[in-house]
Write an enzyme that holds these catalytic residues in place. Structure first.
Site, short mmCIF file in Angstrom:
data_model
loop_
_atom_site.label_atom_id
_atom_site.label_comp_id
_atom_site.label_asym_id
_atom_site.label_seq_id
_atom_site.Cartn_x
_atom_site.Cartn_y
_atom_site.Cartn_z
N SER A 8 0.98 -1.34 -0.06
CA SER A 8 0.15 -0.17 0.07
C SER A 8 0.93 1.27 0.02
O SER A 8 1.45 1.78 0.97
CB SER A 8 -0.86 -0.04 1.36
OG SER A 8 -1.66 0.96 1.23
N HIS A 33 -0.20 -1.00 -4.86
CA HIS A 33 -1.50 -0.48 -4.37
C HIS A 33 -1.71 0.92 -4.12
O HIS A 33 -0.90 1.35 -3.23
CB HIS A 33 -2.12 -1.27 -3.34
CG HIS A 33 -3.54 -0.94 -2.55
ND1 HIS A 33 -4.65 -1.58 -3.43
CD2 HIS A 33 -3.91 -0.35 -1.81
CE1 HIS A 33 -5.69 -1.06 -2.94
NE2 HIS A 33 -5.26 -0.38 -1.95
N ASP A 35 -4.18 3.98 -3.00
CA ASP A 35 -5.35 4.64 -2.56
C ASP A 35 -5.42 6.14 -2.74
O ASP A 35 -4.97 7.08 -2.80
CB ASP A 35 -5.39 4.60 -1.20
CG ASP A 35 -5.42 3.15 -0.59
OD1 ASP A 35 -6.24 2.64 -1.07
OD2 ASP A 35 -4.49 2.85 0.13
N MET A 37 -8.22 9.10 -2.26
CA MET A 37 -9.42 9.40 -1.43
C MET A 37 -9.78 10.89 -1.83
O MET A 37 -8.83 11.73 -2.11
CB MET A 37 -9.01 9.28 -0.12
CG MET A 37 -8.25 8.19 0.40
SD MET A 37 -7.90 8.04 2.03
CE MET A 37 -6.37 6.69 1.99
N HIS A 66 -7.23 2.19 -6.09
CA HIS A 66 -8.61 1.93 -5.13
C HIS A 66 -9.16 3.13 -5.09
O HIS A 66 -8.78 4.12 -4.33
CB HIS A 66 -7.92 1.52 -3.96
CG HIS A 66 -9.19 1.20 -2.99
ND1 HIS A 66 -8.67 0.64 -1.49
CD2 HIS A 66 -10.44 1.17 -2.86
CE1 HIS A 66 -9.82 0.76 -0.71
NE2 HIS A 66 -10.82 0.88 -1.79
N MET A 68 -11.34 5.40 -3.57
CA MET A 68 -12.31 5.65 -2.33
C MET A 68 -12.80 7.12 -2.29
O MET A 68 -12.46 8.15 -1.85
CB MET A 68 -11.51 5.57 -1.10
CG MET A 68 -11.02 4.08 -0.63
SD MET A 68 -10.28 3.79 0.67
CE MET A 68 -8.65 4.05 0.63
N MET A 137 -12.65 -4.84 2.70
CA MET A 137 -12.08 -4.04 3.63
C MET A 137 -12.39 -4.68 5.01
O MET A 137 -13.35 -4.83 5.20
CB MET A 137 -12.76 -2.39 3.77
CG MET A 137 -12.47 -1.75 2.13
SD MET A 137 -10.88 -1.61 1.68
CE MET A 137 -10.30 -0.63 3.16
N ASP A 173 -7.69 -5.73 2.46
CA ASP A 173 -7.05 -4.72 2.85
C ASP A 173 -7.34 -4.22 4.15
O ASP A 173 -8.69 -3.83 4.55
CB ASP A 173 -7.68 -3.51 1.71
CG ASP A 173 -6.76 -2.30 1.79
OD1 ASP A 173 -6.04 -2.16 2.52
OD2 ASP A 173 -7.03 -1.42 1.01
#
Length: 216
Positions: A8, A33, A35, A37, A66, A68, A137, A173
């Site tokens: 991550s 990975h 993220d 957001m 990912h 989010m 999650m 995750d």
């Protein structure tokens, strides 16, 4: 099936992100990975486009994103064009989820859905034929360093049973420690997003950690 270990990158050392990617790549990790957001769907801001571009140009390995974010379908084309190999969207954040999943497929990318701890298997069952990956999650999304929520294990058991019918791979995750990797991989979980519980901020080298986790 091969165990997929996915750093991550939100937890990496941002003072030298390119070198971090190189070191993780050399150690053998399979998927980077990322993220993203928006401070709206989750109460935090994550990595940005420039971070994604830097990681993407620094490795030939798979890179996932990912999302989010609220209404993730608005950004599928952008991340697909930037080189994401797998795109995860949250079913809770998209009013037109089947359209979004179809667009990911049209862009030639692997389709992933992510589900929050409180999202039931029944609510996503209709989507299972449309996806390549499901990411469960195991913490409430948005922040690193949270405690693993054990009640999600029941949901994982359901999804593992259904995976034999639909052919997707199951990823997890959130607070994924070596102990969790050992336990969940025995159940049949394929992929593990790794943050501070198993990978970053440790005294051992990335290669040592990778080899140890692979052998669990």
């Amino acid at each position: 099936m091969q165990k997929l270990l996915c750093p991550s990158m939100m937890c990496a050392d941002f003072s030298n992100l390119e070198q971090e990617v190189h070191n993780l790549d050399e150690a053998g990790f399979e998927i980077f990975h990322m993220d993203i957001m928006d401070g709206h769907f989750v109460p935090n801001f994550g990595m940005g486009l420039q971070d994604f571009e830097l990681v993407r140009k620094s490795t030939k390995k798979l890179v996932d994103v990912h999302l989010m974010i609220q209404d993730p379908g608005r950004y599928v084309d952008q991340f697909a064009d930037l080189g994401a190999d797998i795109i995860y969207v949250h079913v809770e954040a998209d009013q037109q989820i089947t359209r979004t999943l179809g667009r990911i497929r049209e862009k030639g990318k692997k389709v992933g859905i992510a589900i929050n701890p409180g999202t039931s298997v029944e609510s996503i069952k209709v989507l299972l034929p449309l996806v390549d990956y499901i990411m469960v999650m195991t913490v409430n999304p948005g922040f690193a360093g949270q405690k693993y929520l054990d009640f999600v294990d029941t949901k994982m058991d359901e999804l593992l049973t259904l995976s034999t019918q639909y052919g997707y791979q199951l990823m997890v995750d959130g607070a994924i420690s070596p102990e969790k990797i050992e336990k969940l991989s025995r159940k049949g979980v394929t992929g593990f997003v790794l943050g501070t519980s198993a990978l970053f901020g440790k005294e051992r080298s990335y290669r040592e950690i990778y080899n140890n986790l692979k052998n669990l």
